[in-house]
Design an enzyme around this catalytic site. Structure first.
Site, PDB file in Angstrom:
ATOM      1  CG  HIS A   1      55.733   9.992  56.541  1.00 36.65           C
ATOM      2  ND1 HIS A   1      56.514   8.868  56.748  1.00 36.65           N
ATOM      3  CD2 HIS A   1      54.735   9.587  55.711  1.00 36.65           C
ATOM      4  CE1 HIS A   1      56.006   7.850  56.077  1.00 36.65           C
ATOM      5  NE2 HIS A   1      54.921   8.258  55.439  1.00 36.65           N
ATOM      6  CD  GLU A   2      51.582  11.542  54.703  1.00 36.66           C
ATOM      7  OE1 GLU A   2      51.535  11.428  53.460  1.00 36.66           O
ATOM      8  OE2 GLU A   2      51.488  10.562  55.467  1.00 36.66           O
TER       9      GLU A   2
ATOM     10  CG  HIS B   1      54.451   9.865  50.829  1.00 37.03           C
ATOM     11  ND1 HIS B   1      55.029   8.731  50.293  1.00 37.03           N
ATOM     12  CD2 HIS B   1      53.939   9.496  52.036  1.00 37.03           C
ATOM     13  CE1 HIS B   1      54.872   7.723  51.148  1.00 37.03           C
ATOM     14  NE2 HIS B   1      54.231   8.164  52.209  1.00 37.03           N
TER      15      HIS B   1
ATOM     16  CG  HIS C   1      58.642   9.442  45.522  1.00 41.10           C
ATOM     17  ND1 HIS C   1      58.360   8.205  46.053  1.00 41.10           N
ATOM     18  CD2 HIS C   1      59.410   9.190  44.426  1.00 41.10           C
ATOM     19  CE1 HIS C   1      58.921   7.265  45.334  1.00 41.10           C
ATOM     20  NE2 HIS C   1      59.568   7.830  44.332  1.00 41.10           N
TER      21      HIS C   1
END
Length: 708
Positions: A472-473, A476, A479
């Site tokens: 998940h991180e 980020h 992104h």
């Protein structure tokens, strides 16, 4: 000593952490603040006619020293929050808020912004123009002189209060760590975990076993503690964090937010927040929550009863159950008995399963490997570069050899994985340098987790939740790293809260994709791959307890909205935090106090009272709608199996070109675009249709009721 006046000379402008002294941060901040104020004055008082270059691009280029200082201050406040760092944050926050208010209430600057002709529709310039105009209006640019002064005061006070809330919560969480001195209370824990707790106690100058607490209500250790007394001690400590001090602070925060909303022409703070999210309105948010709540609660009660049955059967066959036979099952007990039920039904030994998920393999052979397949990038260690703490590693990200620009620099990634007393709980991504083609900067981003640090010579072994968090991180981080925009205000993750979680949640899917799982899930000692029966169990485990997890999350969403839907008059009338919580959860239909608490209760709801998620905690769920539906685009193009359990289909080779094609589309349409896109249009173009909530309902098992 680092003076921050000029960019760091290290690669990618990585801060030279060895030269940074905490006692120099406030003086550096004030110098940077004065410099930025002078730049704003020069822009606003420029005698030339307003142009794109001397107004918008000047605003985007201003404040570089200030950004460098603040990146350090706020990173340290989350990762190395010593008393000295907390004092720096407490000093910086209100002064920064006042400075930002002065900028947004500068009438000459607002006049220049309004004077610039409309940019071409659909262009990056239009997105930037919309960003700045909206920011000025929401910052009070259209208010009267007296209203402006009132807004300045509110913003400065809020900056102080939110900092106080977060600082006290961190101190309270440290202080309420549970010290056990009777080894019998540790029944159920493996020897490695007990050694770690003993080391934590010794480090804090105590004897025994110290259980430190994480952010959510339910502490993971509850799944392992066989002794009900120990479970109750940990759970009560968790629910009691923040205390009266944070209750008083949050009441003042709620009142000030409601007053500010009224001043700016909104009915309440929730309306103010949702206006700029992709959801668009509080009604749309409540419609989504309402679609999920009844089935989630029904499933949760079904799961509770099944765990209770498991408990009763087990205890009835146990001669000495410490009197637990006669006690009702509580919220402190549910995680333990659910874990016992899960282990029995899925035939999984959790301690043994963790041995296949060593942190380094999960990160390098899992998250990095998946990104290489999808986006053609490489992630390699830069051991010659140092982070801000000894636990931090630095990685360089470049274009792969088969890209259009082989070997081209993309940016740096810092990973800070281990828990420590001075680190805020939870996990997050932030940046030291934002990508910008205007300024010519490549990104430097950091992933922060709170994995228990292993003993010397050992490796950190992860639970499946922690595995998902790593992916998940890193989603980020991708992104931020793969951003390719001109203006820093639109860079990377500078998108609405209910869209920023979309790429990160999409990235979680790759953790369980068979080809990726096979590459990283290997035994820490033998290197043997994860056996087929455990791989199947891992997939099923990801769907376990969705009634519980969805309901505790929804309860937190409803609680967040309840606080922030109060208008100014209503906010003044609330004085009892716990009574307000009780009524809010009851009205939302998620009052399961005897069985579970909201994921966060108000006094330790850091996301909404100290972080950036006020009236916005629901954004994770909104993004999960995009994720659950959007990942199907990868499946449809043959780039993913989408959790297929059929062995024959798993063994059918996936064409690497299909994976790369889908990854390049996601990178081009979503990851690289930052805040320059129309988010609904971008999703539609990637997915090929409008979003639907149905895939999320199926994923979370909410198309029916009654548990697993």
């Amino acid at each position: 000593m680092e003076d921050f006046v000029t960019p760091s000379e290290l690669p990618y402008e990585l801060p030279d952490f060895a030269q940074i002294q905490v006692d120099s941060l406030v003086p550096a901040f004030r110098t940077a603040l004065a410099d930025h104020a002078a730049e704003i004055t020069a822009i606003s008082q420029n005698p030339e006619e307003p142009t794109w270059e001397n107004t918008f691009e000047a605003l985007e280029s201003a404040g570089q020293m200030l950004h460098r200082v603040l990146a350090i201050v706020f990173n340290y406040a989350g990762t190395m929050a010593t008393p000295e760092v907390r004092e720096v944050e407490a000093t910086v926050s209100p002064e920064l808020a006042a400075h930002v208010s002065d900028m947004l209430l500068n009438e000459q600057l607002w006049d220049r912004v309004q004077a610039i002709p409309a940019a071409p529709e659909g262009s990056e310039e239009e997105a930037l123009q919309t960003y700045w105009r909206r920011r000025f209006v929401r910052g009070g640019a259209n208010l009267s002189a007296q209203e402006r002064e009132d807004l300045r005061g509110i913003d400065a006070k809020l900056a102080t209060l939110t900092t106080q809330f977060g600082s006290h919560l961190q101190a309270s969480t440290e202080a309420t760590a549970v010290l056990l001195t009777d080894e019998s209370l540790l029944e159920g824990l493996d020897e490695k975990t007990k050694r770690r707790f003993a080391e934590d106690a010794a480090t804090s100058g105590q004897q025994g076993w110290l259980i430190r607490l994480g952010l959510p209500s339910v502490q993971p250790v509850l799944e392992e503690l066989a002794n009900p007394e120990a479970r109750q001690l940990v759970h009560e400590a968790s629910l009691g964090r923040g205390g009266q001090q944070n209750q008083e602070t949050l009441l003042e925060i709620v009142r000030l937010r409601a007053r500010r909303a009224k001043l700016l022409g909104y009915a309440n703070h929730a309306e103010y927040v949702t206006e700029v999210e992709t959801a668009g309105s509080v009604d749309a948010v409540e419609e989504l929550l309402g679609q999920l709540t009844p089935a989630a609660v029904a499933n949760a009660w079904g799961e509770f009863k099944r765990a209770q049955d498991q408990r009763n059967v087990t205890l009835s066959a146990t001669e000495n159950a410490s009197g637990e036979h006669d006690q009702p099952m509580t919220a402190a007990d549910w995680p333990y008995w659910s874990a016992q039920q899960r282990a029995e039904e899925l035939d999984v030994d959790e301690a043994e399963l963790k041995k296949y998920f060593a942190l380094d393999r999960v990160l390098e052979d899992g998250a990095f490997f998946a990104a290489q397949r999808l986006y053609g990038i490489t992630v390699t260690p830069r051991d010659d570069l140092a982070g801000y703490h000894g636990d931090v590693r630095v990685w360089e990200v470049r274009e792969g050899e088969d890209s259009l620009n082989p070997g081209a620099e993309i940016g740096l990634l810092l990973t800070d994985m281990y828990a420590r007393p001075t680190k805020r709980g939870g996990a997050w991504m932030s940046s030291f340098v934002d990508q910008s083609n205007l300024i010519g900067q490549l990104p430097v981003v950091v992933n922060v987790l709170n994995v228990a640090k292993p003993a010397a010579g050992e490796q950190a072994l992860l639970s499946m939740d922690e595995v998902a968090t790593v992916f998940h991180e890193f989603g980020h981080a991708l992104h931020g790293l793969l951003s390719d925009v001109r203006y820093p205000s639109l860079s990377g993750t500078s998108v609405p809260r209910d869209f920023v979680e979309f790429p990160s949640q999409i990235n979680e899917n790759w953790a369980l994709e068979p080809d990726v799982l096979r590459n990283y899930a290997k035994h820490v000692d033998t290197g043997e791959p994860l056996p087929e029966h455990l791989a199947a169990a891992v997939t099923k485990q990801a769907q376990w307890g969705q009634g519980f997890s969805t309901t505790e999350f929804l309860a937190a969403c409803w609680l967040d909205l309840a606080w922030h839907k109060l208008d100014a008059q209503q906010a003044e009338q609330v004085t009892d935090v716990e009574e307000f919580e009780r009524r809010a959860l009851e009205e939302a239909g998620v009052d399961m106090e005897s069985a579970l608490a909201p994921r966060y209760r108000s006094a330790y709801f850091n996301h909404i009272f100290a972080g950036g998620y006020s009236a916005d905690y629901w954004s994770y769920l909104w993004a999960e709608v995009l994720d659950a539906d959007g990942f199907q685009a990868f499946v449809d193009t043959g780039a993913a199996r989408g959790g297929v359990e059929n062995k024959e289909e798993q063994e059918t080779a996936i064409d690497p070109d299909d994976v790369r094609f889908a990854g390049d589309r996601f990178r081009r349409m979503i990851l690289s675009r930052g805040a320059t896109i129309d988010y609904d249009d971008a999703f539609w173009m990637f997915r090929g249709m409008q979003r639907s909530v149905e895939p999320l309902l199926v994923r979370r098992g909410l198309t029916g009721a009654g548990g697993q």
